[in-house]
Design a protein around this motif. Structure first.
Motif: not given
Length: 211
Positions: A137-163
């Motif tokens: 999981g990744a987001t543009t927010a960090d400890a210094s980010s102001p109050v608000g809503i930030y999207p969480i993106t996903i990547s990197g999962a892999a398996s031969n048995n699943y698309t």
């Protein structure tokens, strides 16, 4: 004067080829009914003319991982045919797996929480431990980010048995930190103007101050 000597007519078996048909199934599903085709029947014969029906087998089952598995044919009997067998193949293809990041909340100034995920589509008792690579999981927010809503993106999962597909929409909500402000005690002499009021702050983060 004629003398007759009988001969013989030898009827030999005709060649019959039984071919296993190729099949495809999704990982985790039961095998479909395996089938064959016939080439070589004569005289209106068909599969019901066999005295013993062919046996169709494969080593694949519902738990078999993605791959190609042979389908074998054997055991058919009819004295009028010399029977040959042609194997087929069962292709096990990946199942669909959806991964959604869970929504998270943190207080302004804190480090980002660990990201967690919800999975939809696992079969055969599989879970995230069966993935060859776990999602990140990744987001543009960090400890210094102001109050608000930030999207969480996903990547990197892999398996031969699943698309693998990722479900968008998860967010990291940064909520306000608590700040306590206390007025400092002051003293003045009777008749004087009030002094300037000062304050003590408790709770500033990220190097913030009253400025």
């Amino acid at each position: 004067s004629f003398t007759y000597v009988p001969g013989t007519l030898t009827i030999t078996p005709v060649a019959l080829t039984i071919t296993a048909e190729n099949h495809t199934k999704i990982y985790g599903s039961a095998n479909s009914t395996l089938t064959v085709t016939y080439n070589g029947f004569v005289n209106g014969d068909n599969s019901t003319s066999l005295t013993t029906q062919p046996i169709i087998t494969t080593i694949a089952d519902a738990t078999s991982p993605v791959g190609i598995y042979p389908i074998l044919v054997s055991g058919a009997v009819n004295s009028n045919y010399t029977i040959n067998y042609v194997p087929g193949a069962l292709a096990v293809i990946p199942a669909n797996l959806a991964i959604a990041a869970d929504n998270k909340t943190k207080i302004y100034g804190e480090a980002n929480p660990s990201f967690t995920f919800t999975y939809t589509g696992f079969v055969n008792g599989d879970n995230e431990a069966d993935l060859t690579s776990l999602p990140v999981g990744a987001t543009t927010a960090d400890a210094s980010s102001p109050v608000g809503i930030y999207p969480i993106t996903i990547s990197g999962a892999a398996s031969n048995n699943y698309t693998i597909g990722y479900t968008a929409g998860a967010t990291l909500a940064i909520t306000p930190a608590n700040l306590a402000i206390a007025a400092d005690d002051k003293t003045k002499i009777y008749g004087e103007a009030n002094p300037s009021f000062t304050f003590t702050y408790t709770g500033f983060v990220n190097g913030d101050n009253e400025a």
